[in-house]
Design a protein around this motif. Structure first.
Motif, mmCIF file in Angstrom:
data_model
loop_
_atom_site.group_PDB
_atom_site.id
_atom_site.type_symbol
_atom_site.label_atom_id
_atom_site.label_comp_id
_atom_site.label_asym_id
_atom_site.label_seq_id
_atom_site.Cartn_x
_atom_site.Cartn_y
_atom_site.Cartn_z
ATOM 1 N N ALA A 37 10.723 5.802 12.013
ATOM 2 C CA ALA A 37 11.907 6.080 11.200
ATOM 3 C C ALA A 37 11.682 5.686 9.748
ATOM 4 N N GLN A 38 11.021 4.534 9.542
ATOM 5 C CA GLN A 38 10.748 4.071 8.181
ATOM 6 C C GLN A 38 9.752 5.007 7.485
ATOM 7 N N SER A 39 8.782 5.494 8.217
ATOM 8 C CA SER A 39 7.793 6.389 7.608
ATOM 9 C C SER A 39 8.432 7.713 7.202
ATOM 10 N N ILE A 40 9.367 8.202 8.011
ATOM 11 C CA ILE A 40 10.071 9.439 7.654
ATOM 12 C C ILE A 40 10.951 9.213 6.431
ATOM 13 N N SER A 41 11.561 8.037 6.340
ATOM 14 C CA SER A 41 12.353 7.703 5.145
ATOM 15 C C SER A 41 11.467 7.716 3.905
ATOM 16 N N ASP A 91 4.749 -10.390 -0.024
ATOM 17 C CA ASP A 91 3.418 -10.021 0.459
ATOM 18 C C ASP A 91 3.323 -8.547 0.816
ATOM 19 N N GLY A 92 4.121 -7.705 0.170
ATOM 20 C CA GLY A 92 4.052 -6.286 0.463
ATOM 21 C C GLY A 92 4.720 -5.884 1.743
ATOM 22 N N SER A 93 5.489 -6.794 2.372
ATOM 23 C CA SER A 93 6.139 -6.459 3.638
ATOM 24 C C SER A 93 7.292 -5.515 3.417
ATOM 25 N N ILE A 94 7.683 -4.809 4.486
ATOM 26 C CA ILE A 94 8.844 -3.933 4.442
ATOM 27 C C ILE A 94 10.070 -4.768 4.760
ATOM 28 N N THR A 95 11.127 -4.658 3.942
ATOM 29 C CA THR A 95 12.319 -5.448 4.180
ATOM 30 C C THR A 95 12.965 -5.043 5.488
ATOM 31 N N ARG A 96 13.263 -6.020 6.358
ATOM 32 C CA ARG A 96 13.887 -5.760 7.649
ATOM 33 C C ARG A 96 14.981 -6.782 7.892
ATOM 34 N N LYS A 97 15.907 -6.517 8.771
ATOM 35 C CA LYS A 97 16.970 -7.469 9.084
ATOM 36 C C LYS A 97 16.406 -8.672 9.825
ATOM 37 N N PHE A 117 0.839 -1.206 0.000
ATOM 38 C CA PHE A 117 0.000 0.000 0.000
ATOM 39 C C PHE A 117 0.880 1.264 0.000
ATOM 40 N N LEU A 118 2.095 1.144 0.564
ATOM 41 C CA LEU A 118 3.043 2.266 0.481
ATOM 42 C C LEU A 118 3.472 2.507 -0.963
ATOM 43 N N ILE A 140 1.196 5.546 5.076
ATOM 44 C CA ILE A 140 2.292 6.226 5.786
ATOM 45 C C ILE A 140 1.872 6.551 7.213
ATOM 46 N N ARG A 141 0.637 7.002 7.388
ATOM 47 C CA ARG A 141 0.140 7.295 8.736
ATOM 48 C C ARG A 141 0.137 6.036 9.593
ATOM 49 N N ILE A 142 -0.231 4.895 9.002
ATOM 50 C CA ILE A 142 -0.238 3.627 9.743
ATOM 51 C C ILE A 142 1.197 3.203 10.056
ATOM 52 N N LEU A 143 2.073 3.324 9.058
ATOM 53 C CA LEU A 143 3.472 2.941 9.250
ATOM 54 C C LEU A 143 4.117 3.766 10.362
#
Length: 796
Positions: A530-534, A720-726, A508-509, A521-524
Motif C-alpha cells: 500500500a505504501q509503495s502504491i502511494s 534514519d530514513g525510516s517510513i513514518t508509521r503509527k 532511498f525512496l 519502490i520494488r523493495i518497499l
C-alpha cells in the motif's frame, strides 16, 4: 412429559476461547454470543470464571455472567427438570399466554423458553414480539428475541427493531442489523452514514452488508475500503463476511486485496473464497498474483490454485473439457512468463543505463521460442523506435555476448577481459554453472580493483543465486556515489538482510536518482504494498516528467489490478505523448478481461491521442484473450455489451448527487468517531448536557483535544530514513532475547509472534518468559507471519 426439544449444544471451538482474551471488545462479544448459542463444558466454565475476574467492559461482564449461569444450569443434573418443564407445557397456549409466562420468568428461564420454541410457535407468538423486546433488559435475550421472531415480526412494530440500531449493546445492535438486512433493508438506509463509520468493526461490516441490499456498487466500494484499511480486525471480518456476496461481484476486490496484503493468514482466508467458488478465471488470476509475490505468499497462491482447479473439476462445470482447460492454463502461463520478461526487457532497453548486462541475459533468453515469438509481437506495441531497433537486432541474432564467447572458447584469462566482457560473463551465468557457487563472485566483490559496473553486476548475480557473506561489503557500498552500485547493493540486501534494510529504505525512496528510487519502490512493495502504491501516486501527480516516467516504469513490477485505476486516471489527464506511449504499453503487455473497461473509458473520455492508443490496445487485448481462449469468439459481443452497459450506468450515476451513505460523501473522521469520543457521547445521552457542564466542560474539552490528537495523527517518528508509521503498545511474553537484547522475539496476548529490533541501547537482562510492555513502530509482516517492528529504548 414429552421429551425436551432443546438440542444438545456442540462444543465451542478454540477460536472462540482465544477471542475472549482479545483486546477488541467486538471479538469478545462475538465469542460470548457463540458460547451462549453453542453451550460449553466444565473446562470452558472454569475458563469463564477466570476471565470474569479480569474483564473490564460492562457489556462483556454481563454476557460473561449470563454465559456462566447458562452453562452451570446445562451441566447441573438437578436443574434439568426446569428445562423439561419450560419446554413441555401441559397444554397448548396462545400468544398472550406465552407472553405472560415470558414476563414472569427470570433471564435464564426466558432464554430457555425462547430456545424451546418450535417453528409454528414462533410464528404464532410473534404478535407480541415487540412487547417482549420492550420488556427485556438482558442484551443477549433481547438479541435472541429479535433474531427468533424477525421473519414474522409485525410490520406495524418494525420500529421496535430499527430503533435498536443505535443501541449501546453490541449484541442488540448486531441482532437488529442482521434481522433488518433479511426482511427490511430499507429501514437501515437512514442510519447507514453513522453505522458505516462506527468504531466497532462488526457494526461497519454489517452496515456494508445492509447497503448491498440497497446499493450494491456502493457497498462494494465500502467493502474494498475495509479490505485495504490498516485495521487487521476490519480486514478479517470483511473477509468472513465476503461469503454473503456473490463471488462474481467481489472477485476483483479480493484479487486487489490478495495482491497487496502481507499478512499471510488473511491471504489464506481470502484464497478460500477462490477455492470454494468454482470459477474458470480464478486459476489464471491466482497465477498472476503469485508470479511476483514473495516466496511464502507465492506458495499459498500456488496451493490455492491447485485447490481451485480441483474445485472446478469436481463441479463438472466444464464437462469433459477439463483436460483441455488445464492445457490452456499451462499454455497461458508460459505466454504470461514470456510477456513479463519482454516487458521488463523493454524497460531496461529504454533506460539510459549501461545495457551490456541486459544484452547478455536477453541473448541467452532468445533461445526460448516463446520469448522470441513474444519479442516479435512486441514490435507492434507502442514503444520507442530505438528500442524496436534493438529488439530487431536480437531477433536477427546480430547482438552477441563476445566477452562470454571468448572466455568460454579461448579460455582467455579473466584479468585480460575488458570490463564489458566481464559483465557479459557474470550476466550469462546460470545456477548450474560452477562459477555461481560464490567463490568466484567473492573475489570480484571483495576486490578493491573491481570496476564499479562489474561490482554492481556481481551483487545482482549474488542476489539472484541467494549467496550469503556479502552483507558487509553491500552496506558499505550503499554509501557510494555510483547509483548502479547503490541500486545493486540494495537489491542484494533486500534478500539477505531485509529487516535491517527496511528501516533505512525511506532515504532511498527520497533519492533524486531514478535507478535508486525505482529499486527502493520494488523493495518497499514486498514489505508494504500500500505504501509503495502511494509512492507511485505521488510521483504521477508531481510536475516532473522524469518522476512520472519513473513511476510508469516501476508499474512493471506490480500486478496490473493494483495499478490499473491510477494508470487510467493518469492517462486521462496526461498531455505528454512519450508518457502516454509508456502507459499504453502496460495495457498491451498485460492483456486481461478487466483491462477492457479501463480502455473503453480512455476511448470515451480521453483526448484524441489517448482515444486512438486505447482503441488499438482494446482490440489487441481482445485478440489475445480470444487467441488464448480466455474469451470464446461467441462470448465477445456479449462481453462488449456488458462493458457498454457498465459505462452507461456509471455515467448516469455520476449525474446524480451522491447519496449520504456513499464513501466519498461520508464526513472525515473526528474525535467523536473514536472509541473515546463514543464514550463521551454516551455520557451525554445518559446524563444530559447540564450535568456535563456542571462537571466541568472545559476540563473535558482539554482531555478530548489531547486524546483526539493521538487518534487523528500518527504517533510514529521518522529517522534514519525510516517510513513514518503509527506507534502502538505491544504487551506479551518474551520468547527469546538475541544478541544481548538487540533483537527480541515476543508472543503477544493475541497469540501473534513479533520480532522487535531494538534501535540504540540493547535491552540486556531480559529472559525467556519475562512479561514485556513496549511501544513499537515501523512494523511489517514477514513471509512466515512474524511481525517485525522497531523499539527505541527511550520510548518506554
Amino acid at each position: 412429559m414429552k421429551k425436551s426439544t432443546i438440542k444438545k449444544k456442540p462444543k465451542v471451538g478454540t477460536e472462540a476461547i482465544a477471542d475472549l482474551e482479545a483486546p477488541l471488545k467486538t471479538l469478545r462479544i462475538m465469542a460470548l454470543e457463540k458460547i451462549l448459542t453453542d453451550g460449553g463444558d466444565h473446562s470452558l466454565l472454569e475458563f469463564l470464571f477466570k476471565r470474569e475476574k479480569v474483564e473490564d467492559d460492562e457489556e462483556c461482564k454481563s454476557l460473561l455472567n449470563y454465559a456462566i449461569e447458562s452453562i452451570k444450569k446445562n451441566l447441573a443434573p438437578e436443574e434439568a427438570l426446569l428445562y423439561e418443564l419450560l419446554d413441555s407445557p401441559k397444554e397448548p397456549i396462545n400468544s398472550q399466554a406465552f407472553f405472560e409466562k415470558f414476563s414472569q420468568a427470570g433471564p435464564g428461564e426466558r432464554q430457555v423458553l425462547l430456545d424451546s420454541l418450535e417453528d409454528k410457535e414462533i410464528k404464532e407468538y410473534s404478535t407480541n414480539a415487540h412487547l417482549m423486546l420492550e420488556l427485556e433488559k438482558n442484551p443477549f435475550v433481547a438479541a435472541t428475541i429479535i433474531r427468533k421472531f424477525i421473519e414474522f415480526w409485525p410490520k406495524e412494530h418494525i420500529k421496535a427493531v430499527s430503533s435498536r440500531l443505535y443501541s449501546k449493546s453490541f449484541s442488540i445492535r448486531w441482532a437488529a442489523m442482521e434481522s433488518l438486512i433479511k426482511i427490511a433493508p430499507q429501514q437501515l438506509e437512514k442510519a447507514l452514514p453513522k453505522l458505516l463509520q462506527s468504531s466497532d468493526p462488526r457494526t461497519r461490516i454489517l452496515a456494508v452488508r445492509g447497503l448491498s441490499k440497497i446499493d450494491l456498487p456502493e457497498a462494494l466500494v465500502h467493502l474494498e475500503a475495509l479490505l485495504i484499511s490498516s485495521d487487521i480486525n476490519l480486514k478479517m471480518l470483511a473477509i468472513r463476511n465476503s461469503f454473503y456476496f456473490a463471488f462474481s461481484d467481489i472477485k476483483p476486490i479480493l484479487l486487489k486485496f490478495i495482491s497487496a496484503e502481507s499478512d499471510l493468514s488473511l491471504v489464506e482466508n481470502a484464497c478460500t473464497l477462490f477455492e470454494t467458488n468454482p470459477d474458470v478465471e480464478s486459476p489464471f488470476k491466482l497465477w498472476e498474483l503469485g508470479e511476483t509475490a514473495p516466496a511464502a505468499k507465492s506458495q499459498i497462491l500456488k496451493d490455492s490454485l491447485k485447490n481451485a482447479l480441483s474445485g472446478i473439476e469436481a463441479s463438472k462445470c466444464l464437462g469433459d473439457k477439463f483436460p483441455l482447460y488445464q492445457q490452456k492454463l499451462k499454455t497461458w502461463i508460459q505466454k504470461r512468463l514470456a510477456r513479463a520478461f519482454v516487458q521488463e526487457t523493454i524497460l531496461r532497453l529504454s533506460s539510459g543505463d549501461s545495457q551490456i548486462e541486459a544484452e547478455a541475459e536477453i541473448t541467452a533468453k532468445m533461445k526460448i521460442p516463446l520469448i522470441k515469438e513474444t519479442m516479435q509481437e512486441a514490435l507492434s506495441w507502442v514503444i520507442p523506435d530505438e528500442v524496436k531497433r534493438k529488439i530487431e537486432g536480437f531477433l536477427g541474432g546480430r547482438i552477441l555476448p563476445q566477452g562470454q564467447a571468448a572466455y568460454q572458447t579461448e579460455q582467455k584469462p579473466w584479468d585480460n577481459l575488458s570490463p564489458e566482457e566481464k559483465i557479459r560473463c557474470i550476466s550469462s551465468w546460470a545456477p548450474s554453472d560452477q562459477t555461481s557457487d560464490g567463490s568466484f563472485l567473492e573475489k570480484i566483490i571483495n576486490s578493491e580493483e573491481s570496476p564499479s559496473d562489474v561490482l554492481a553486476t556481481a551483487f545482482r548475480s549474488a542476489a539472484k543465486f541467494n549467496l550469503p557473506n556479502f552483507q558487509k561489503k553491500a552496506w558499505t557500498s550503499l554509501k557510494q556515489s555510483d547509483p548502479n552500485i547503490v541500486s545493486a547493493a540494495l537489491e542484494y540486501l533486500s534478500g539477505s538482510a531485509p529487516d535491517e534494510l527496511f528501516q533505512h529504505i525511506g532515504k532511498f525512496l527520497q533519492s533524486p536518482n531514478g535507478r535508486i528510487k525505482s529499486t527502493a519502490i520494488r523493495i518497499l512493495k514486498r514489505f508494504d504494498c500500500a505504501q509503495s502504491i502511494s509512492s507511485l501516486k505521488a510521483m504521477l501527480t508531481s510536475r516532473s516528467v522524469e518522476q512520472q516516467k519513473l513511476a510508469l516504469g516501476c508499474m512493471v513490477y506490480f500486478d496490473v489490478s493494483l495499478i490499473r485505476d491510477i494508470l487510467t486516471e493518469f492517462m486521462l489527464h496526461c498531455q505528454n505523448s512519450a508518457l502516454l506511449d509508456v502507459g499504453i504499453t502496460l495495457f498491451q503487455a498485460n492483456p486481461e478481461p478487466e483491462n477492457l473497461f479501463s480502455l473503453f473509458k480512455l476511448q470515451k473520455k480521453g483526448n484524441q491521442e489517448v482515444s486512438r492508443l486505447s482503441q488499438k490496445a482494446f482490440q489487441e487485448n481482445l485478440d489475445f484473450l480470444a487467441k488464448s481462449e480466455r474469451l470464446a469468439p461467441n462470448e465477445i459481443p456479449g462481453f462488449i455489451k456488458k462493458i457498454e452497459e457498465q459505462w452507461n450506468s456509471q455515467e448516469e450515476k455520476q449525474k446524480k448527487p451522491l447519496p449520504p451513505y456513499a464513501l466519498k460523501a461520508l464526513p472525515k473522521k473526528s474525535i467523536w468517531d473514536s472509541p473515546f469520543g463514543e464514550k463521551i457521547l454516551g455520557i451525554f445521552e445518559t446524563w444530559g448536557l447540564k450535568i456535563i457542564i456542571f462537571l466541568g466542560l472545559g476540563g473535558a474539552l482539554i482531555i478530548m483535544i489531547f486524546l483526539g490528537s493521538s487518534y487523528l495523527s500518527s504517533t510514529g517518528t521518522q529517522n534514519d530514513g525510516s517510513i513514518t508509521r503509527k506507534s502502538y503498545r505491544l504487551e506479551g511474553v518474551l520468547l527469546e532475547s538475541i544478541d544481548s537484547g538487540a533483537r527480541l522475539v515476543v508472543r503477544s496476548k493475541e497469540e501473534k509472534t513479533y520480532e522487535v529490533i531494538v534501535k540504540g541501547q540493547p535491552l540486556d537482562g531480559l529472559h525467556a518468559g519475562d512479561p514485556v510492555k513496549l511501544t513499537v513502530s515501523e512494523h511489517k509482516v514477514k513471509d512466515n507471519g512474524t511481525i517485525v517492528c522497531y523499539f527505541q529504548p527511550n520510548e518506554k
